[in-house]
Design an enzyme around this catalytic site. Structure first.
Site, PDB file in Angstrom:
ATOM      1  CB  CYS A   3      30.284  48.556  41.679  1.00  0.00           C
ATOM      2  SG  CYS A   3      29.733  49.327  40.171  1.00  0.00           S
TER       3      CYS A   3
ATOM      4  CB  CYS B 187      32.894  49.198  39.251  1.00  0.00           C
ATOM      5  SG  CYS B 187      31.889  50.505  39.972  1.00  0.00           S
TER       6      CYS B 187
END
Length: 106
Positions: free
Chosen positions: A30, A33
């Protein structure tokens, strides 16, 4: 840097903690993230002694994510006294993280 915890340590490190705990439910693939990591490190340093920051990889600890209603990464869940005090999804700058925590703990 925030400690990565797993299903076996979630109850002890999060639900039984004597301080508020911010849990970053993340995925290694991600991009938001990855962008969030430096912000969490700064937050952890700024709030040392008053806030615990931990990470749960949703790919390896899927059941912990499911049990906590996590539907997307990154999801940040703030726990206090073993209960959810607040939740936010997506990348946040340091100032936004601090406002989220202050608002949830007020």
């Amino acid at each position: 840097m925030a400690e990565r915890i797993d299903a076996a340590s979630f109850e002890e490190r999060v639900l039984k903690a004597d301080k508020p705990v911010l849990v970053d439910f993340y995925s290694d693939t991600c991009i938001p993230c990855k962008r969030l990591n430096p912000q969490l490190t700064k937050l952890e340093e700024a709030r040392a002694g008053e806030l615990i920051v931990v990470k749960v990889n949703i790919n390896f600890d899927t059941q912990v994510a499911v049990d906590n209603g996590v539907m997307a990464a990154p999801t940040l869940v703030l726990f206090q006294g073993g209960k959810e005090a607040g939740r936010t999804v997506g990348f946040k700058a340091l100032k936004e993280l601090e406002e989220f925590i202050d608002g949830a703990l007020a």
